[in-house]
Design a protein around this motif. Structure first.
Motif, PDB file in Angstrom:
ATOM      1  N   VAL A   8      55.686 108.784  92.718  1.00 24.88           N
ATOM      2  CA  VAL A   8      54.901 108.658  93.966  1.00 24.88           C
ATOM      3  C   VAL A   8      55.339 109.717  94.970  1.00 24.88           C
ATOM      4  CG1 VAL A   8      54.470 107.182  95.975  1.00 24.88           C
ATOM      5  CG2 VAL A   8      54.342 106.206  93.677  1.00 24.88           C
ATOM      6  N   SER A   9      56.652 109.909  95.094  1.00 20.88           N
ATOM      7  CA  SER A   9      57.165 110.861  96.096  1.00 20.88           C
ATOM      8  C   SER A   9      56.734 112.297  95.796  1.00 20.88           C
ATOM      9  CB  SER A   9      58.689 110.778  96.184  1.00 20.88           C
ATOM     10  OG  SER A   9      59.269 111.309  94.999  1.00 20.88           O
ATOM     11  N   ARG A  10      56.400 112.587  94.527  1.00 23.67           N
ATOM     12  CA  ARG A  10      55.993 113.948  94.126  1.00 23.67           C
ATOM     13  C   ARG A  10      54.495 114.199  94.301  1.00 23.67           C
ATOM     14  NH1 ARG A  10      55.921 114.825  88.941  1.00 23.67           N
ATOM     15  NH2 ARG A  10      55.798 117.071  89.252  1.00 23.67           N
ATOM     16  N   ARG A  11      53.700 113.161  94.543  1.00 24.20           N
ATOM     17  CA  ARG A  11      52.239 113.318  94.595  1.00 24.20           C
ATOM     18  C   ARG A  11      51.770 113.794  95.960  1.00 24.20           C
ATOM     19  NH1 ARG A  11      53.420 112.438  89.927  1.00 24.20           N
ATOM     20  NH2 ARG A  11      51.968 111.936  88.286  1.00 24.20           N
ATOM     21  N   ARG A  12      50.810 114.725  95.955  1.00 26.77           N
ATOM     22  CA  ARG A  12      50.132 115.171  97.174  1.00 26.77           C
ATOM     23  C   ARG A  12      48.632 115.180  96.864  1.00 26.77           C
ATOM     24  NH1 ARG A  12      54.646 114.532  98.120  1.00 26.77           N
ATOM     25  NH2 ARG A  12      56.191 115.868  99.119  1.00 26.77           N
ATOM     26  N   THR A  13      47.918 114.218  97.407  1.00 30.94           N
ATOM     27  CA  THR A  13      46.475 114.118  97.153  1.00 30.94           C
ATOM     28  C   THR A  13      45.753 114.517  98.430  1.00 30.94           C
ATOM     29  OG1 THR A  13      46.849 112.374  95.528  1.00 30.94           O
ATOM     30  CG2 THR A  13      44.624 112.561  96.417  1.00 30.94           C
ATOM     31  N   PHE A  14      45.015 115.622  98.361  1.00 26.03           N
ATOM     32  CA  PHE A  14      44.422 116.139  99.606  1.00 26.03           C
ATOM     33  C   PHE A  14      43.026 116.700  99.357  1.00 26.03           C
ATOM     34  CE2 PHE A  14      46.164 119.859  97.610  1.00 26.03           C
ATOM     35  CZ  PHE A  14      45.490 120.964  98.103  1.00 26.03           C
ATOM     36  N   ALA A  15      42.286 116.864 100.431  1.00 28.52           N
ATOM     37  CA  ALA A  15      40.946 117.455 100.376  1.00 28.52           C
ATOM     38  C   ALA A  15      40.916 118.666 101.287  1.00 28.52           C
ATOM     39  CB  ALA A  15      39.900 116.438 100.820  1.00 28.52           C
ATOM     40  N   ILE A  16      39.940 119.537 101.055  1.00 23.00           N
ATOM     41  CA  ILE A  16      39.715 120.668 101.950  1.00 23.00           C
ATOM     42  C   ILE A  16      38.418 120.408 102.702  1.00 23.00           C
ATOM     43  CG2 ILE A  16      39.291 123.146 102.078  1.00 23.00           C
ATOM     44  CD1 ILE A  16      40.923 123.513  99.584  1.00 23.00           C
ATOM     45  N   ASP A  96      28.884 112.076 100.587  1.00 18.80           N
ATOM     46  CA  ASP A  96      29.805 112.231  99.466  1.00 18.80           C
ATOM     47  C   ASP A  96      31.173 112.666  99.984  1.00 18.80           C
ATOM     48  OD1 ASP A  96      30.272 112.084  96.713  1.00 18.80           O
ATOM     49  OD2 ASP A  96      30.023 114.232  96.458  1.00 18.80           O
ATOM     50  N   THR A  97      31.156 113.544 100.984  1.00 15.09           N
ATOM     51  CA  THR A  97      32.406 114.004 101.587  1.00 15.09           C
ATOM     52  C   THR A  97      33.140 112.852 102.260  1.00 15.09           C
ATOM     53  OG1 THR A  97      31.407 116.162 101.956  1.00 15.09           O
ATOM     54  CG2 THR A  97      33.394 115.667 103.204  1.00 15.09           C
ATOM     55  N   TYR A  98      32.428 112.010 102.997  1.00 10.05           N
ATOM     56  CA  TYR A  98      33.062 110.869 103.659  1.00 10.05           C
ATOM     57  C   TYR A  98      33.777 109.998 102.637  1.00 10.05           C
ATOM     58  CZ  TYR A  98      30.049 112.037 107.648  1.00 10.05           C
ATOM     59  OH  TYR A  98      29.418 112.679 108.681  1.00 10.05           O
ATOM     60  N   ARG A  99      33.113 109.790 101.480  1.00 10.43           N
ATOM     61  CA  ARG A  99      33.738 108.930 100.464  1.00 10.43           C
ATOM     62  C   ARG A  99      34.994 109.583  99.895  1.00 10.43           C
ATOM     63  NH1 ARG A  99      28.267 107.430  98.996  1.00 10.43           N
ATOM     64  NH2 ARG A  99      28.193 109.186  97.561  1.00 10.43           N
ATOM     65  N   VAL A 100      34.918 110.899  99.666  1.00 10.54           N
ATOM     66  CA  VAL A 100      36.087 111.608  99.140  1.00 10.54           C
ATOM     67  C   VAL A 100      37.258 111.480 100.117  1.00 10.54           C
ATOM     68  CG1 VAL A 100      37.007 113.899  98.641  1.00 10.54           C
ATOM     69  CG2 VAL A 100      34.823 113.204  97.675  1.00 10.54           C
ATOM     70  N   LEU A 101      36.968 111.545 101.403  1.00  3.45           N
ATOM     71  CA  LEU A 101      38.043 111.471 102.398  1.00  3.45           C
ATOM     72  C   LEU A 101      38.712 110.095 102.437  1.00  3.45           C
ATOM     73  CD1 LEU A 101      36.533 113.621 105.288  1.00  3.45           C
ATOM     74  CD2 LEU A 101      38.318 114.257 103.657  1.00  3.45           C
ATOM     75  N   THR A 102      38.082 109.083 101.843  1.00  5.06           N
ATOM     76  CA  THR A 102      38.746 107.772 101.748  1.00  5.06           C
ATOM     77  C   THR A 102      39.776 107.774 100.619  1.00  5.06           C
ATOM     78  OG1 THR A 102      37.149 106.817 100.173  1.00  5.06           O
ATOM     79  CG2 THR A 102      36.626 106.592 102.517  1.00  5.06           C
ATOM     80  N   ALA A 103      39.717 108.792  99.741  1.00  2.47           N
ATOM     81  CA  ALA A 103      40.593 108.792  98.563  1.00  2.47           C
ATOM     82  C   ALA A 103      41.777 109.731  98.701  1.00  2.47           C
ATOM     83  CB  ALA A 103      39.774 109.172  97.320  1.00  2.47           C
TER      84      ALA A 103
END
Length: 526
Positions: A8-16, A96-103
């Motif tokens: 978990v500490s190694r994960r970085r989940t991000f959007a542009i 679609d972008t709004y939904r991605v930003l929830t993840a």
């Protein structure tokens, strides 16, 4: 530290997030390049083919040069696993972008140095703010003439009400752009002028007084750099990781993605400062990523990623636990147990079997319409994830097949696209035509194109006299039935068989709502 906590500490989940044309696709490609996922800009390291690396894989995107579907790319860098979720840049696909930003757990905001903050960037930023998503800013296109860096920082601060803190500082601009000074690491990084050339690692400095700067840079450039950085440090707050992670402060990086410049520093910033997976909101309780039991939420469904197999992939954001291929998970909405035989991980259109995955990771679950946006997958617990928005469409058109004998095929195509969240699809209780509702007009063109190419049903979209659609619900079933019975000609059902009121104009909507005070007319459904 346990295996799960370490992962978990190694994960970085991000959007542009960005306005169209700010350089988001180029930056995405260069992040993959630095992450080793591709060998050179534009080619995926997969089976030796010169494949396009960036994430615009859908046919209509390649033709139009815009991103309309969001895709996922996973790569490793600096002992971190990055999950980069690409988002549609075109405003007509904002839902679609709004939904991605929830993840995602954080975002990178890309700004064109010449244009500053544009409307779409502002809208997407507001969505991030609603969820307290931490944001790093990348000011792009420094190799062209642009606005003064102080003006850009001031605009971010004033128009987005965010504290700004420069992480790097540009040396010159346009033809005179020489590179940046990394304020976090005290390094001078000079730009190579060849496109595709990788910038050097930077010359370590003991600070801005280091004589090395005088040796490497023209006298005027050194003088301007020392003056500007001193002023920036006086005007801007120092970086505060807590303020950044709470969504109040944005570190700002300067660069030129097309020249590979500033990308490494941005990645280092994400690896060092961006948050690992955050707790995910549920009706019952927040889900902590280090909980042992596997949970996940579907935030997107994409049909026909592989045109040969007519498949549908549900994109699942893992919220907790150590996922392993072959696990049995409960689909909470239906109560059914699903065996995860072939979960996949992504690099744009390329995918491989996911033998295991951890919180923050995105896995694709091939399915035939069982999984819908917002669905929870768990090891048995009844959980209902919240915060994934659905918006009532503002543009409504009728759709029919050019060949009336293909009506059944059209219905199937529309329902699949609705499950994907590409548009709202309504079947009026009177009349044979389907009604399609979208947020932006370009979606009609894209849908017509996809129905024709993916389902082989040429269609005609026609204007309607409809103003808008609203989901209707009530705690009193009798009141709801009364409203529906009184307005049969204006009632339709969506793809989940939820009743919808189709209003002819604002007066029609207001009047019906007044006549039925016990019924809620909903613009969004979470």
């Amino acid at each position: 530290m346990s295996n799960l906590s370490h992962a978990v500490s190694r994960r970085r989940t991000f959007a542009i997030i960005s306005h169209p044309d700010a350089g988001k696709t180029t930056l995405t490609e260069k992040l993959l390049l630095f992450g080793g996922a591709i060998q050179m800009a534009g080619a995926v390291k997969a089976r030796g083919e010169q494949r396009r690396a960036h994430s615009d894989w859908m046919k209509v995107e390649r033709e139009r040069g815009i991103s309309v579907a969001s895709s996922v790319m996973t790569f490793d860098y600096a002992d971190c696993t990055f999950n980069l979720l690409d988002t549609p840049g075109h405003e007509d696909f904002s839902e679609d972008t709004y939904r991605v930003l929830t993840a995602v757990d954080s975002a990178v905001m890309v700004i064109d140095a010449a244009k500053g903050i544009e409307e779409q960037t502002r809208k997407l930023f507001e969505v991030c703010r609603l969820r307290d998503v931490p944001i790093m800013t990348f000011i792009n296109k420094l190799d062209r003439e642009g606005q003064d860096p102080f003006h850009l920082l001031d605009e971010i601060e004033q128009s987005l009400a965010l504290d700004v803190t420069p992480a790097s500082w540009p040396i010159g601009m346009g033809k005179a752009f020489l590179g940046c000074y990394d304020l976090w690491k005290d390094q001078l990084i000079l730009m190579e002028r060849s496109k595709g050339g990788m910038p050097g690692l930077g010359a370590p400095c003991t600070g801005l007084d280091d004589p090395e700067l005088d040796r490497q840079l023209p006298a005027l450039a050194v003088e301007a750099l020392r003056h500007d950085v001193e002023m920036a440090r006086a005007l801007c707050k120092p970086f505060d990781i807590q303020a950044y992670r709470e969504g109040h402060m944005t570190p700002v990086f300067f660069g030129s993605a097309v020249n590979n410049f500033g990308v490494r520093e941005l990645l280092d910033g994400l690896a060092g400062q961006a948050p690992p997976p955050r707790p995910q909101p549920c009706v019952e309780r927040p889900i902590m990523p280090t909980e042992p039991h596997v949970t996940g939420v579907v935030f997107k469904v994409q049909a026909n990623m592989d045109p040969r197999h007519r498949d549908r992939i549900a994109f699942v954001r893992l919220a907790s636990g150590h996922f392993k291929r072959g696990m049995k998970l409960k689909h909470v909405r239906s109560g059914k147990i699903m065996t995860m035989h072939n979960p996949v991980m992504f690099l744009a259109q390329d995918r491989g079997l996911a033998e295991e995955a951890f919180p923050g990771d995105i896995i694709g679950v091939p399915n035939h319409g069982n999984l819908a946006i917002g669905d929870a997958l768990t090891e048995g617990e009844e959980l209902h994830f919240t915060g994934i928005p659905r918006f009532a469409p503002e543009l409504l058109q009728k759709v029919r097949p050019r060949d009336p004998l293909r009506a059944k095929h059209l219905g199937k195509a529309l329902l699949q696209l609705a499950e994907e969240g590409a548009a709202r699809v309504f079947k009026p209780r009177f009349g044979a035509d389907w009604i399609v509702g979208v947020v932006g007009a370009l979606q009609f063109e894209v849908m017509a194109d996809r129905i024709r190419t993916e389902y082989e049903v040429p269609v005609i979209f026609e204007p309607t006299s409809l103003f808008t659609a609203r989901w209707v619900e009530s705690t009193d079933p009798v009141a709801l039935k009364k409203m529906i019975d009184a307005n049969q000609a204006s009632i339709a059902d969506d793809h989940e068989d939820q009743p919808v009121f189709l209003a002819r104009n604002a007066w029609h909507l207001d009047r019906t709502a007044e006549d039925h005070p016990d019924v809620r007319f909903l613009k969004t459904k979470g």
